[in-house]
Design an enzyme around this catalytic site. Structure first.
Site, PDB file in Angstrom:
ATOM      1  N   ASP A 201       0.975  -1.155  -0.047  1.00 25.02           N
ATOM      2  CA  ASP A 201      -0.108  -0.038  -0.068  1.00 25.02           C
ATOM      3  C   ASP A 201       0.855   1.210   0.125  1.00 25.02           C
ATOM      4  OD1 ASP A 201       0.920   0.328   2.531  1.00 25.02           O
ATOM      5  OD2 ASP A 201      -1.032   0.139   3.679  1.00 25.02           O
TER       6      ASP A 201
ATOM      7  N   CYS B 134       3.125  -3.050   4.147  1.00 24.13           N
ATOM      8  CA  CYS B 134       2.542  -1.956   4.319  1.00 24.13           C
ATOM      9  C   CYS B 134       3.124  -1.489   5.689  1.00 24.13           C
ATOM     10  CB  CYS B 134       0.911  -2.544   4.269  1.00 24.13           C
ATOM     11  SG  CYS B 134       0.822  -3.664   6.033  1.00 24.13           S
TER      12      CYS B 134
ATOM     13  N   THR C 240       2.605  -1.809   8.946  1.00 26.61           N
ATOM     14  CA  THR C 240       2.928  -2.744   9.956  1.00 26.61           C
ATOM     15  C   THR C 240       3.214  -4.197   9.358  1.00 26.61           C
ATOM     16  OG1 THR C 240       0.574  -3.235  10.638  1.00 26.61           O
ATOM     17  CG2 THR C 240       1.733  -1.448  11.957  1.00 26.61           C
TER      18      THR C 240
ATOM     19  N   GLY D  59      -2.415  -5.901   8.484  1.00 23.12           N
ATOM     20  CA  GLY D  59      -3.710  -5.854   7.855  1.00 23.12           C
ATOM     21  C   GLY D  59      -3.316  -6.566   6.437  1.00 23.12           C
TER      22      GLY D  59
ATOM     23  N   HIS E  41       8.334 -24.345   9.740  1.00 19.98           N
ATOM     24  CA  HIS E  41       7.145 -24.944  10.470  1.00 19.98           C
ATOM     25  C   HIS E  41       6.056 -24.810   9.783  1.00 19.98           C
ATOM     26  CE1 HIS E  41       9.373 -24.919  14.873  1.00 19.98           C
ATOM     27  NE2 HIS E  41      10.251 -25.331  13.849  1.00 19.98           N
TER      28      HIS E  41
ATOM     29  N   ARG F  82       7.231   0.652   7.898  1.00 21.61           N
ATOM     30  CA  ARG F  82       7.260   1.824   8.613  1.00 21.61           C
ATOM     31  C   ARG F  82       8.301   1.575  10.080  1.00 21.61           C
ATOM     32  NH1 ARG F  82       1.427   4.485   8.684  1.00 21.61           N
ATOM     33  NH2 ARG F  82       1.692   5.671   6.683  1.00 21.61           N
TER      34      ARG F  82
ATOM     35  N   HIS G 218       5.591 -31.559  11.063  1.00 18.70           N
ATOM     36  CA  HIS G 218       4.834 -30.063  10.536  1.00 18.70           C
ATOM     37  C   HIS G 218       4.001 -30.307   9.673  1.00 18.70           C
ATOM     38  CE1 HIS G 218       7.760 -28.319  13.195  1.00 18.70           C
ATOM     39  NE2 HIS G 218       8.834 -28.489  12.243  1.00 18.70           N
TER      40      HIS G 218
ATOM     41  N   ARG H 271       0.247 -30.691  10.727  1.00 19.40           N
ATOM     42  CA  ARG H 271      -0.074 -29.384  11.437  1.00 19.40           C
ATOM     43  C   ARG H 271      -0.563 -28.301  10.030  1.00 19.40           C
ATOM     44  NH1 ARG H 271       4.834 -29.459  15.451  1.00 19.40           N
ATOM     45  NH2 ARG H 271       4.073 -30.817  16.823  1.00 19.40           N
TER      46      ARG H 271
END
Length: 144
Positions: A8, A65, A67, A70, A98, A109, A133, A136
Site C-alpha cells: 500500500d 504496508c 505494519t 492488515g 514450521h 514503517r 509439521h 499441522r
C-alpha cells in the site's frame, strides 16, 4: 524463483527497494502495485499477490504496508495462502520451516530495509521442515 510483490502507500518506498533487491538476487518479480505513495487500500494489493500464489502464477508472495498486519489478515482470506507477518529473520525462517508459509508481510514503517532484506533471504532460502509439521500444515489448510 517467481515472486509476486505488493504494497500500500505506507509500504511503497520499501516495496520498490525490496523489488530491486530481489531482482538483483536473480528472482523474477511481478509487481502488483501500488505504484505511488498516494493513499490506497491494502486489501486490494494483498488479494492480488495472494491470488498469484494460490493460483500458481508465483511461487511466493511478499507484501509491504505500514505494519504488515492488515496485509497478512487480507492475504490469509485467500484459499491456499499461508501468510505470516514477519519482523525478524528468525521468524521468517520459522514460518517457512514450521508452517510452510508462502506469503510474508513486512513493515515498511517499523522495520528497517536491511532487516527486511534479511527477512526475505530467510523466507526464500528456508525449506519446509516436513515431518511433524506436515500434519499441522494440513490442519491449517483444512480450515480454508
Amino acid at each position: 524463483m517467481i515472486i509476486s510483490i505488493g504494497s500500500d502507500h505506507a509500504g511503497y518506498e520499501q516495496k520498490e527497494q525490496l523489488k530491486a533487491y530481489l531482482k538483483s538476487a536473480g528472482h523474477s518479480v511481478q509487481d502488483r502495485g501500488c505504484h505511488s505513495e498516494e493513499r490506497c487500500d491494502y486489501p486490494d494489493f494483498a488479494a492480488a499477490v495472494a491470488h498469484d500464489v494460490a493460483e500458481g502464477r508465483a511461487e511466493r508472495g511478499v507484501l509491504v504496508c505500514g505494519t504488515g498486519i492488515g496485509m497478512a489478515m487480507a492475504a490469509d482470506k485467500v484459499a491456499g495462502v499461508r501468510a505470516a507477518n514477519i519482523v525478524t529473520p528468525e521468524f521468517a525462517q520459522l514460518c517457512r520451516e514450521h508452517n510452510n508459509a508462502n506469503v510474508i508481510t513486512v513493515s515498511g514503517r517499523f522495520v528497517d530495509l536491511e532487516t527486511n532484506e534479511r527477512i526475505l533471504d530467510e523466507f526464500l532460502s528456508t525449506p519446509f521442515g516436513e515431518g511433524r509439521h506436515t500434519g499441522r500444515v494440513a490442519k491449517i489448510m483444512s480450515l480454508d
